[in-house]
Design an enzyme around this catalytic site. Structure first.
Site, short mmCIF file in Angstrom:
data_model
loop_
_atom_site.label_atom_id
_atom_site.label_comp_id
_atom_site.label_asym_id
_atom_site.label_seq_id
_atom_site.Cartn_x
_atom_site.Cartn_y
_atom_site.Cartn_z
N ASN A 12 4.78 -9.72 4.70
CA ASN A 12 3.99 -10.75 4.04
C ASN A 12 4.40 -12.11 4.62
O ASN A 12 5.46 -12.61 4.30
CB ASN A 12 4.28 -10.68 2.52
CG ASN A 12 3.65 -11.83 1.75
OD1 ASN A 12 2.79 -12.55 2.27
ND2 ASN A 12 4.06 -12.00 0.51
N TRP A 13 3.55 -12.65 5.46
CA TRP A 13 3.90 -13.88 6.17
C TRP A 13 3.79 -15.11 5.27
O TRP A 13 4.22 -16.19 5.64
CB TRP A 13 3.01 -14.07 7.40
CG TRP A 13 3.19 -13.02 8.46
CD1 TRP A 13 4.03 -11.93 8.43
CD2 TRP A 13 2.53 -12.96 9.73
NE1 TRP A 13 3.91 -11.20 9.59
CE2 TRP A 13 3.00 -11.81 10.40
CE3 TRP A 13 1.57 -13.77 10.36
CZ2 TRP A 13 2.55 -11.46 11.68
CZ3 TRP A 13 1.11 -13.41 11.62
CH2 TRP A 13 1.61 -12.27 12.28
N LYS A 14 3.15 -14.95 4.12
CA LYS A 14 2.92 -16.08 3.20
C LYS A 14 2.20 -17.21 3.94
O LYS A 14 1.43 -16.93 4.86
CB LYS A 14 4.25 -16.52 2.58
CG LYS A 14 5.00 -15.33 1.97
CD LYS A 14 6.14 -15.70 1.09
CE LYS A 14 6.77 -14.43 0.54
NZ LYS A 14 7.86 -14.68 -0.38
N HIS A 95 1.19 -11.06 -6.65
CA HIS A 95 2.48 -11.56 -6.13
C HIS A 95 3.01 -12.64 -7.07
O HIS A 95 2.25 -13.46 -7.59
CB HIS A 95 2.30 -12.12 -4.71
CG HIS A 95 3.61 -12.37 -4.05
ND1 HIS A 95 4.38 -13.47 -4.33
CD2 HIS A 95 4.31 -11.64 -3.14
CE1 HIS A 95 5.50 -13.40 -3.62
NE2 HIS A 95 5.48 -12.31 -2.89
N GLU A 97 4.47 -15.34 -6.57
CA GLU A 97 4.15 -16.74 -6.22
C GLU A 97 2.76 -17.12 -6.72
O GLU A 97 2.52 -18.25 -7.12
CB GLU A 97 4.29 -16.93 -4.70
CG GLU A 97 5.75 -16.96 -4.30
CD GLU A 97 6.04 -16.50 -2.88
OE1 GLU A 97 5.10 -16.39 -2.07
OE2 GLU A 97 7.22 -16.23 -2.60
N GLU A 167 9.02 -6.32 -7.14
CA GLU A 167 9.65 -7.49 -6.54
C GLU A 167 10.28 -8.35 -7.63
O GLU A 167 9.59 -9.19 -8.23
CB GLU A 167 8.60 -8.32 -5.80
CG GLU A 167 7.94 -7.60 -4.65
CD GLU A 167 7.43 -8.58 -3.61
OE1 GLU A 167 7.77 -8.43 -2.45
OE2 GLU A 167 6.69 -9.52 -3.97
N GLY A 173 13.09 -14.51 -1.56
CA GLY A 173 13.40 -15.69 -0.76
C GLY A 173 14.74 -16.32 -1.11
O GLY A 173 15.05 -17.43 -0.68
N SER A 212 14.09 -10.24 -0.53
CA SER A 212 15.20 -10.39 0.42
C SER A 212 15.57 -9.08 1.12
O SER A 212 16.75 -8.81 1.34
CB SER A 212 16.42 -11.00 -0.28
OG SER A 212 16.12 -12.32 -0.73
N GLY A 233 9.13 -10.50 3.11
CA GLY A 233 8.68 -11.87 3.33
C GLY A 233 9.38 -12.48 4.53
O GLY A 233 9.02 -12.23 5.67
N GLY A 234 10.44 -13.25 4.27
CA GLY A 234 11.13 -14.01 5.31
C GLY A 234 11.44 -13.22 6.58
O GLY A 234 11.16 -13.69 7.69
P1 PGA Z 1 11.35 -12.25 0.80
O1 PGA Z 1 9.89 -12.18 0.15
O2 PGA Z 1 11.53 -11.01 1.64
O3 PGA Z 1 11.34 -13.51 1.63
O4 PGA Z 1 12.32 -12.29 -0.32
C1 PGA Z 1 9.37 -10.98 -0.33
C2 PGA Z 1 7.99 -11.20 -0.89
O5 PGA Z 1 7.75 -12.23 -1.53
O6 PGA Z 1 7.09 -10.35 -0.71
#
Ligand code: PGA
Length: 255
Positions: A12-14, A95, A97, A167, A173, A212, A233-234
């Site tokens: 997930n590149w966000k 998600h 966010e 999650e 993050g 993470s 994500g990251g």
């Molecule tokens: P992260 O994000 O790996 O940067 O913690 C995961 C996500 O939000 O899908």
């Protein structure tokens, strides 16, 4: 009632990337073989990314979708039909966010889920508790409320063509990963919850862990019986890290 689950890793590149960065990242991933992988670039880059993925088994995922319908006067929205048109296979909904910054409710998440399935796109429904909720002992209450909202709106059969991602919000993050055992406990709980409606669907449902996930913790997470892959994500923005996570998923399959 055999288990058909094989690990899936979704990057997930966000709201990150650019034409140039995406091209080099995708190029590095093209060597991946024999493992189920998808990437979710920002919506505006989906069509270009699809062209770069031609000949590869890597699938395309969307980070968001319109809830209202498949076309119409909804300025700024992108429908599931449009996502399907540019080759999207998975769509992330719920998600944290989006729940946190855009006020997405359980009911809205369920609507988006329906829009995706109308177009043959597999929803990836994210659930997870905040730190305060975990400390208050409400993990099961929160994740079951979030998943039941989808089951009640869409029916249990809808989960036969969907993916769930657990999650924990406090792990996204932040560099804090849930221990494999803590994550496994929630994954097992979610599978049992689905199993209380339909055992076969529960047994075949892929439940990804997110929060993470890194190259050095992926293998221990994937070793857990109810963790079927990761939503990353990251680390999905760093080719070597993402490749290492995908390789850990592949190794868990043969191991
Ligand atoms: P992260 O994000 O790996 O940067 O913690 C995961 C996500 O939000 O899908």
């Amino acid at each position: 009632m055999t288990n058909q689950r094989s690990p899936l890793v979704i990057g997930n590149w966000k709201m990150q990337g650019s034409l140039a960065l995406n091209a080099s990242l995708v190029h590095a991933l093209l060597a991946l073989k024999n493992v189920s992988v998808a990437i979710a670039p920002p919506l505006v880059y989906l069509a270009t990314t699809r062209q770069q993925l031609v000949g590869s088994a890597i699938k395309l995922a969307a980070q968001n979708v319109a809830a209202e319908g498949q076309q119409g006067a909804y300025t700024g929205e992108v429908s599931a039909r449009m996502l399907a048109d540019v080759g999207v296979h998975y769509g992330i909904v719920g998600h944290s966010e989006r729940r946190q910054y855009y006020g997405e409710t359980d009911a809205l998440v369920a609507k988006k889920f329906i829009r995706l399935q109308e177009q043959g796109i597999q929803p990836v429904v994210c659930v997870g508790e905040s730190l305060a909720e975990r400390e208050a002992g409400q993990v099961e209450q929160v994740v079951s409320r979030q998943l039941l909202a989808v089951i009640e709106q869409c029916g249990i059969q809808a989960l036969a063509n969907a993916v769930v991602a657990y999650e924990p919000v406090w792990a996204i993050g932040t560099g804090k990963t849930a221990t494999p055992e803590d994550a496994q406990a929630v994954h097992r709980f979610l599978r049992q919850l689905v199993g209380s409606y339909d055992k076969n669907i529960a047994e075949n449902l892929s439940i990804l862990y997110g929060g993470s996930v890194k190259a050095d913790n992926a293998a221990s997470l994937f070793a857990m019986p109810d963790i079927d892959g990761a939503l990353v994500g990251g680390a999905s923005l760093v080719a070597t890290d993402f490749l290492a996570i995908c390789h850990a998923a592949k190794a868990s399959l043969v191991g």
